[in-house]
Design a protein around this motif. Structure first.
Motif, short mmCIF file in Angstrom:
data_model
loop_
_atom_site.label_atom_id
_atom_site.label_comp_id
_atom_site.label_asym_id
_atom_site.label_seq_id
_atom_site.Cartn_x
_atom_site.Cartn_y
_atom_site.Cartn_z
N ALA A 45 18.20 72.85 24.18
CA ALA A 45 18.42 74.30 24.08
C ALA A 45 17.51 74.92 23.04
CB ALA A 45 19.89 74.57 23.74
N SER A 46 17.30 74.22 21.92
CA SER A 46 16.38 74.73 20.89
C SER A 46 14.95 74.77 21.41
CB SER A 46 16.48 73.86 19.64
OG SER A 46 15.56 74.27 18.66
N VAL B 7 21.90 73.17 28.53
CA VAL B 7 23.18 73.87 28.62
C VAL B 7 24.11 73.15 29.60
CG1 VAL B 7 24.27 76.05 29.25
CG2 VAL B 7 22.12 76.06 27.98
N THR B 8 23.56 72.59 30.66
CA THR B 8 24.38 71.85 31.62
C THR B 8 25.00 70.61 30.98
OG1 THR B 8 22.97 72.63 33.42
CG2 THR B 8 24.40 70.76 33.88
N ILE C 122 20.68 80.59 22.70
CA ILE C 122 19.41 80.90 23.38
C ILE C 122 19.28 82.40 23.60
CG2 ILE C 122 18.11 80.57 25.51
CD1 ILE C 122 19.30 77.80 25.74
N PHE C 123 20.37 83.04 24.00
CA PHE C 123 20.33 84.48 24.26
C PHE C 123 20.06 85.26 22.96
CE2 PHE C 123 22.70 88.50 24.19
CZ PHE C 123 22.05 89.18 25.20
N TYR D 56 18.55 84.26 20.25
CA TYR D 56 17.23 84.00 19.71
C TYR D 56 16.13 84.69 20.53
CZ TYR D 56 13.49 81.40 17.41
OH TYR D 56 12.36 81.06 16.69
N THR D 57 16.27 84.68 21.83
CA THR D 57 15.19 85.20 22.69
C THR D 57 15.34 86.69 22.99
OG1 THR D 57 16.42 84.52 24.65
CG2 THR D 57 14.83 82.97 23.76
N CYS D 58 16.55 87.16 23.19
CA CYS D 58 16.77 88.54 23.62
C CYS D 58 17.21 89.48 22.51
CB CYS D 58 17.81 88.58 24.75
SG CYS D 58 17.31 87.65 26.21
N CYS D 59 17.59 88.95 21.37
CA CYS D 59 18.02 89.81 20.26
C CYS D 59 17.10 89.66 19.06
CB CYS D 59 19.47 89.49 19.87
SG CYS D 59 20.67 89.82 21.17
N TYR D 60 16.95 88.43 18.56
CA TYR D 60 16.15 88.21 17.37
C TYR D 60 14.67 88.52 17.61
CZ TYR D 60 13.59 85.61 13.80
OH TYR D 60 12.71 85.24 12.82
N THR D 61 14.13 88.02 18.73
CA THR D 61 12.69 88.19 18.99
C THR D 61 12.28 89.65 19.12
OG1 THR D 61 12.58 86.02 20.03
CG2 THR D 61 10.84 87.58 20.57
#
Length: 470
Positions: free
Chosen positions: A217-218, A266-267, A285-286, A288-293
């Motif tokens: 995931a990381s 994730v699975t 993941i959400f 880090y990629t969709c909020c933090y970035t």
């Protein structure tokens, strides 16, 4: 014959649809012809989708082949062979012989005289001598023509963008840099510490699966982060050598690698560990990629969101062992949350120029005073959080005592950084944070409180009646 309203409605719809198709067919013909002409003018079989706005990337696909990425070559500066404004440029002037008009009354016309070649050549020599500054023998220079050697041509071509060529032997190193292998190792370490601190028997299989899923995931989150930040990473010295910036792999390759890591990760966490851990992995993941970035270019709140992302892995390790959220898991997440502020704020202080060129809104760039205060505040907060560990049955009372020296030392460096924020103090605080976190987790593990049921006899099986009464 009776016609139902439904069939009448469908007939009207069919007639209108046919009319629209008939009207739009003539409009499509010019578009098709223009595309065919454009394809015929192109000498190669590449089709460039320059107006594809999906994720703001440009892809180039080759017919019956794999997907590639191609960029426009840099325009080499063209050097003029002769500068017209240069006064030293020699000019050759040829004098036109005088022309005497002949009157109509003149008798027999004389044959035209040949041009005075000797006079013209003398005039050329005089003009050349005057321009070159010497009198005497005419000085005629051949025009300077720049001849490009094979080595210079090869060097010039190497500086330009070329078609992407990927060596399979380079993929492991590219994947490790794309997934930020050191950061991923830190994430897996904190998740393993959360698993080890949980008050349950140690299960090696679940531990390995949880660590593997967290690492995958990381890797997915870091790869997507680099995919989004290619235009900005190219402006920073710290990130200009990343694989996507250098063009070592295509963006589609990076996204495929992220999906190949994120979906199995994730699975694994959901099916092989428990759904709560899988949910936390997907949430991380959400975030880090969709909020933090995207927040890195919008607001300094990105640092607090990034701290939440870093605080989730130890909670995932705890939930992987117990299957539920408990105060001990939240305290471990709080320790990781506070530790990240002196760590990242000290790092970003010496990278202010880089972050400014990249267009990132960091506290060290836009709010330097707040950057120093937040680092000091959370360094002192580590002392208080360590004192709460025995209160939530996470560790014994020895942990606040043995962790006090390292917590006071990082707080001391944060105080020095607050009063004198130079590069030296920021570097000392950053390097201290690198060994402070492993030492803090190791001390917490050695002072872990034994399980309540470790020495007690196994409880008798409860009857259904007792369960109903309770």
């Amino acid at each position: 014959m009776y016609i139902t309203p439904c069939s009448r409605l469908s007939g009207l719809i069919g007639v209108n649809l046919k009319r629209k198709l008939v009207q739009n067919v003539p409009k499509c013909n010019p578009i098709a012809r223009s595309l065919i002409q454009l394809h015929r003018r192109c000498p190669s079989n590449w089709l460039t989708y320059q107006h594809l706005n999906f994720l703001k990337r440009q892809y180039v696909s080759k017919s019956s082949s794999e997907l590639h990425q191609r960029a426009i070559p840099k325009q080499a500066q063209v050097l003029n062979i002769v500068d017209e404004r240069d006064d030293s440029t020699e000019r050759q002037v040829q004098r036109v012989p005088a022309f005497d008009p002949v009157s109509p009354e003149s008798a027999t016309p004389e044959p035209p005289e040949p041009p005075n070649v000797k006079l013209a050549s003398q005039d050329v020599a005089v003009e050349n001598s005057r321009l070159s500054g010497t009198i005497g023998t005419p000085h005629v220079e051949t025009p300077h023509v720049q001849v490009e050697t094979d080595e210079a041509k090869e060097a010039r071509l190497d500086r330009q963008w070329k078609q992407l060529k990927l060596d399979v032997a380079d993929l492991p190193g590219i994947y490790s840099r794309l997934s930020k292998i050191k950061l991923t190792a830190l994430v897996v370490t904190t998740a393993a510490a959360g698993y080890a601190m949980a008050p349950v028997p140690f299960d090696p299989l679940t531990f390995v699966v949880a660590s593997l899923g967290t690492g995958l995931a990381s890797c997915a989150a870091n790869s997507i982060n680099q995919y989004f930040e290619v235009p900005f990473d190219s402006n920073m010295n710290r990130t200009k050598n990343r694989p996507l910036v250098r063009g070592q792999i295509s963006p589609l390759h990076a996204v495929t690698f992220a999906l190949a890591c994120g979906v199995p990760g994730v699975t694994l966490l959901t099916l092989a560990v428990n759904p709560l851990t899988g949910l936390l992995g997907a949430l991380n993941i959400f975030l880090y990629t969709c909020c933090y970035t995207p927040l890195k270019r919008l607001s300094i709140a990105n640092t607090w969101v990034g701290a939440v992302v870093g605080a989730i892995p130890p909670v995932m390790g705890w939930t992987a062992a117990t299957g539920c959220l408990e105060p001990g898991a939240l305290l471990l997440g709080a320790l990781l949350y506070s530790w990240q502020f002196p760590h990242f704020n000290a790092l970003s202080w010496n990278l202010r120029e880089d972050y400014s060129r990249g267009g990132y809104r960091m506290m060290s760039v836009t709010h330097p005073g707040l950057c120093k205060r937040v680092a000091l505040r959370h360094s002192l907060g580590l002392v208080g959080l360590s004192a709460l560990a025995p209160a939530v049955d996470l560790t014994t009372w020895a942990f606040p005592v043995v962790s006090l020296p390292i917590n006071l030392y990082i707080s001391y460096l944060a105080v020095r950084f607050y009063h004198k924020s130079d590069r030296s103090n920021a570097r000392k605080l950053f390097f201290c944070s690198l060994w402070h976190l492993p030492m803090l987790l190791l001390l917490a593990l050695t002072c872990k409180k034994p399980r309540r049921d470790a020495d007690a006899p196994a409880p008798a099986a409860a009857s259904p009646a007792d369960c109903m009464v309770s």
